[in-house]
Design an enzyme around this catalytic site. Structure first.
Site, PDB file in Angstrom:
ATOM      1  N   GLU A  91       0.883  -1.162   0.000  1.00 10.69           N
ATOM      2  CA  GLU A  91       0.000   0.000   0.000  1.00 10.69           C
ATOM      3  C   GLU A  91       0.916   1.207   0.000  1.00 10.69           C
ATOM      4  O   GLU A  91       1.639   1.443   0.957  1.00 10.69           O
ATOM      5  CB  GLU A  91      -0.871  -0.030   1.262  1.00 10.69           C
ATOM      6  CG  GLU A  91      -1.931   1.053   1.266  1.00 10.69           C
ATOM      7  CD  GLU A  91      -2.226   1.510   2.671  1.00 10.69           C
ATOM      8  OE1 GLU A  91      -2.559   0.700   3.517  1.00 10.69           O
ATOM      9  OE2 GLU A  91      -2.075   2.736   2.896  1.00 10.69           O
ATOM     10  N   CYS A 135      -3.093   7.390   5.571  1.00  7.36           N
ATOM     11  CA  CYS A 135      -3.052   7.045   4.147  1.00  7.36           C
ATOM     12  C   CYS A 135      -4.337   7.453   3.448  1.00  7.36           C
ATOM     13  O   CYS A 135      -4.359   7.605   2.236  1.00  7.36           O
ATOM     14  CB  CYS A 135      -2.777   5.565   3.963  1.00  7.36           C
ATOM     15  SG  CYS A 135      -3.769   4.529   5.039  1.00  7.36           S
TER      16      CYS A 135
END
Lengths: 465, 465
Positions: A223, A260
Site C-alpha cells: 500500500e 493514508c
C-alpha cells in the site's frame, strides 16, 4: 538469529500451523489479542514517546488492533476466504466429457514477510492487520519493524511471542527483525511466499521490484500512496458550505494528516463561498509529527508544491514546535496541465484545494487522477454530475464515499482498502477488513477424492453441498 | 491499425461494455458462441491444416470453447465473481467507532491483452478461456494471435467480430494482432490493465517481467510450465499394475503429449511389475506435432534428458513422419540430486518414470518439486503414505487428483487451473473454470451511498442482505 535460522523456524512452523484446525488458530490469536489488551499500560507510554501521538489516539488504536485480530481470527474460522466450491460428478456435463467430482478450497501460502508502517504504531505495525491476516490465514510471519518505533516493536513482539508460546503455537510462527538488509534477505528467500508493506511509493516500489524479480516471483501486497481526492459539486457547495468546510478541515488535519486516507485534494467550484470559509477556517494547533523523517518529507513536498506556478496559500496556521496545517490553492486547469506534480501525496497536515469552472472540468480531473485508496463525492441526491463522476471514480479507487470523509477506515466484512497502482501494488486485494485474509491463501482443487481424504470443509457432511 | 488506434477503440469500448448490464453481455457472448458453432465447417479444416490435430479432437475442442463462452457469460450474469459483501451501518460496532454502511462489489479492470497458445487452437486461443473470461467480466480484449495458426486466428476473429457487431457490442471490444512487437506495445500501454498468457516458461517470464516493470505494473496471468507428477504408492502398484500402466500411457500420449497437464513424471516403486508393464507397453503410433518449433523443442529436451547420467530409455515407439512416444527411466536418488535438469517439461510424447526405494523417498521427491498445475496420487484408500503426501502436494499444485489422470481439464465452477510458479505467475488465480472471471475485476467498496446511486447488486432490493 541468522536469516537462514529464521526461515528454517518459519518453514517448520508453517507445516504445524497450516495443519492446526482453524478454530484452534482462532483460540491462539484471541489469546494474543487478550495479552495485547492487558499490556496496554506498558505499551502505550512507549508508543507515545516514540510516535508523539496522543494517549487517547493510541489507546483507541490498540483497541482497534486487538478487535482486528479477533475479527480476522473469527473470519478465518468461518472460512469465507477459502472460497469453497463443490462440483459433484456429472456424467451429463455438456462439455463433451463427463464432469469429475471437483472440490475447491484454499491452503495457506507459507511463511510471509510484513513490513510495518510508522503512522499506526499498533494497527499497521508488528501486530497489525497484515500480521493478523497472515497468521489467521495460516501463515507464519516475519515482521520488519519500522525504524520509527523500535522499542515499541520489541515490546509488542515480546507480548505476542509470550502469548503465542503460552497458547501452544509452534516456535517460529512469529519473528521480528529490525535490519533492512536482513528484511531484504528474507524477502528474496525461496521459502518466503508473499510480502506485505505499507509506506511510501519509492520504498514500496523498490520492494515490489525485488519480489517480482525473484527466480520465483511472489505476491507483494504494497500500500503505497494516495491523495484521496474529494469532489464537491456546485449544488453541494451552495447548500452546505459550512458543513463541508468543517468536515474537510477535520479530516485532513486528523492525526496531523498522517493517514493514508487523508483527503489531500479537494475540488470545489470557483467563486464558491466554501473557498472563503476555508480561507477563514480555524486550523487546529500544530501537533508533533511521527518523526524527523516525516517532518522533512512533509516540508519537502510542501516546498515543491508551494514553488509550483499557480499555487498559492489559501490558509495556514502558525507553526510552533511542529509544522502548521496548510491549505494550498490552485485551479483545475493547472492540475490538468501538470497532474503529476500537483496531485502528489504530501504526508502531513497539508491539503490542496482545486477550483473548477464547471462540472465538466470536475469530471476531467477525475479522469486523470491515478489509482487511489479512496475517492469522495460530496453532492446532493439529485446532482446531475454524480452518475458520470461515480462511473469514472469506480475505475480509480478502492473505496468510494458519499458525503462522508475518508479518514477512519472501519475494519469490517465489506471494507476495501486498496485501489489501482500506486495506491496499491495488488489492486484486487485489501489490507483492511476480513477480505485481507484472501491474500495469504491459494486455491487448490481436489479431484475424485474419497470423503476421508478431503479437507474437512470439502466433505459432504461439512461445508460441501 | 496502429497500437494507439487499437487502444483508443478499446478504451472507448471499455466504458460502454462495463456499463452494459451483465445479462446483455451474456446475450452478446452467447451470440458469439452460436456463431462459432455455426462456423465449425469453415474453421475446423483450417485448424487441421495449421495444427495437424485430428478432426474429431478439433470438433470436440470447438464444442468445449463455445460451451466455455456460454458458461462464463452465464456465471458473470450470476455475479459470484463480484464477491458482493454488505455491511449495514452499525452504531454499536465494537471497534471504537460506529460502522458506516459499506457495500463491496467489483468493477471490470478495463482493456486487457491475451496471448494465445498453440496447443489448443480453439480453447486457449482467439476465442478461448482468457478471452471469454475477460469479455464476460466486462473487459475489452486485444488478442495476440499465436504464430502456429495465423489463418485460423484470422478466421476465428472474423466470426467473433461479425457476431459482436450483429449483437450490438461496441466497436473495439475485440481485436486481433499478429505482430509480437505490436503485442509488446499493447502490453506496456498505460491504458492496458492486465495480460493473460499460456505458453513456455521463457516466453511467459519475459512478458511477466515487462508487465511488472511498467510505470504502473499490471496483473499478468501467465500459465507457463508443469511436469504434473504422478505418485504411485507401493500398494497401488502391487494391486493395479496393468490399470495404472494403461492409464498412464493413455494420458501422457494423449494429443501427442501436447497438453499443459500431461503427466510428465511418474514415480513408481523400484522393482515393481508396473515397470515391466511399461517397458512392454504398446505405445501409440506417432502423431504429427503442432509445428516445427514444437518438434525441435521436444527433441532438444529429449536429447538433454537422454544425455543425463543415470537416464535410460524404458520404452520407445518407432518414429515415422513424427517423433515416437518415449518413456525414460531414472531413480529418485538421481532426481533428488539434480531436480532442475530431470524435472523439466518435455512438451510432446515423452515422459519420465522415476523409481523410488521406499515411500519416505517418494515424499522427499514431492517436497522438492516446483509449482505444478496438477499432482496426482495413485494409491489405495488405506495407504499409510497418503496423508503426508497430500499435505506436501497441496503446497505444490493447483489441482490434486486421486486415481484419475490429469489430462482433460473440465470447465466447471470448482475447477482450479493454476498453481505456484512456474506453473503460473499468479498462483491465486485460475485460467479454467468460472473463477477465471475473478482475474478481470477489482473490488470497490461504496460507503454511505443512497440506494439509487448504488450498483444494482448492492441495493437492498437486489443482492443486498
Amino acid at each position: 538469529m541468522t536469516t537462514e535460522q529464521l526461515i528454517v523456524q518459519a518453514v517448520s512452523a508453517a507445516k504445524t500451523w497450516a495443519a492446526t484446525a482453524r478454530q484452534d488458530r482462532e483460540r491462539v490469536l484471541v489469546a494474543v489479542a487478550d495479552a495485547l489488551d492487558a499490556a496496554g499500560d506498558d505499551l502505550v507510554p512507549i508508543a507515545r514517546r516514540e510516535s508523539h501521538l496522543p494517549e487517547a489516539r493510541l489507546r483507541g488504536e490498540l483497541k482497534r488492533t486487538t478487535f482486528q485480530l479477533r475479527l480476522l481470527a473469527g473470519a478465518a474460522t468461518a472460512g469465507d476466504h477459502l472460497g469453497v466450491r463443490v462440483d459433484h460428478a456429472d456424467p451429463e456435463w455438456p462439455m463433451g466429457a463427463p464432469r469429475p467430482d471437483l472440490r475447491r478450497t484454499a491452503v495457506p501460502l507459507g511463511p510471509v514477510i510484513v513490513f510495518a508502517a510508522s503512522n499506526f504504531p499498533f494497527a499497521f505495525s508488528v501486530a497489525g492487520g497484515d500480521t493478523a491476516s497472515a497468521l489467521a490465514a495460516g501463515c507464519p510471519v516475519i515482521v520488519k519493524a519500522h525504524e520509527g518505533h523500535p522499542e515499541l516493536s520489541d515490546a509488542t513482539a515480546r507480548v505476542v511471542l509470550d502469548a503465542l508460546r503460552a497458547a501452544g503455537a509452534p516456535d517460529g510462527l512469529f519473528a521480528l527483525v529490525h535490519s533492512p538488509e536482513q528484511a531484504r534477505e528474507v524477502l528474496v528467500h525461496p521459502q518466503i511466499r508473499a510480502g506485505a508493506f505499507t509506506g511510501s511509493i519509492p520504498a514500496g516500489r523498490a520492494l515490489f521490484d525485488i519480489a517480482q524479480s525473484r527466480t520465483e516471483p511472489i505476491p507483494f501486497y504494497g500500500e503505497l500512496g494516495s491523495v484521496n481526492p474529494v469532489f464537491v459539486t456546485e449544488q453541494a457547495a451552495a447548500a452546505r458550505a459550512q458543513e463541508i468546510a468543517d468536515g474537510f478541515v477535520g479530516s485532513f488535519t486528523m492525526g496531523a494528516g498522517q493517514f493514508c486516507t487523508k483527503p489531500g485534494v479537494l475540488l470545489a467550484p470557483a467563486g464558491a463561498k466554501l473557498l472563503d470559509l476555508l480561507r477563514d477556517a480555524t486550523l487546529p494547533a500544530p501537533a508533533p509529527l511521527l518523526n524527523d523523517k516525516i517532518v522533512s518529507g512533509h516540508q519537502r513536498v510542501l516546498d515543491q508544491l508551494s514553488a509550483h506556478t499557480g499555487i498559492e496559500v489559501l490558509a495556514a496556521g502558525t507553526p510552533a514546535e511542529a509544522p502548521a496545517s496548510t491549505l494550498l490553492l490552485t485551479t483545475a486547469a493547472d492540475v490538468l496541465a501538470d497532474p503529476e506534480a500537483l496531485l502528489t501525496e504530501c504526508f502531513g497536515p497539508t491539503a490542496l484545494v482545486v477550483t473548477y469552472q464547471d462540472e465538466a472540468e470536475l469530471v476531467r480531473v477525475a479522469e486523470i487522477v491515478e489509482g487511489q485508496l479512496t475517492a469522495t463525492v460530496v453532492a446532493q441526491d439529485d446532482d446531475a454530475a454524480v452518475p458520470e463522476l461515480l462511473t469514472v471514480l469506480a475505475g480509480k479507487a478502492g473505496r468510494l464515499l458519499w458525503n462522508q470523509w475518508p479518514t477512519g477506515v472501519s475494519v469490517t466484512y465489506a471494507q476495501q482498502h486498496g485501489g489501482p497502482y500506486p495506491a496499491t501494488t495488488a489492486p484486487g486485494t485489501t489490507s483492511v477488513g476480513t477480505a485481507a485474509l484472501n491474500r495469504f491463501v491459494r486455491p487448490v482443487a481436489w479431484q475424485g477424492f474419497p470423503q476421508h481424504l478431503l479437507p474437512g470443509e470439502l466433505r459432504d457432511t461439512d461445508g460441501g453441498e
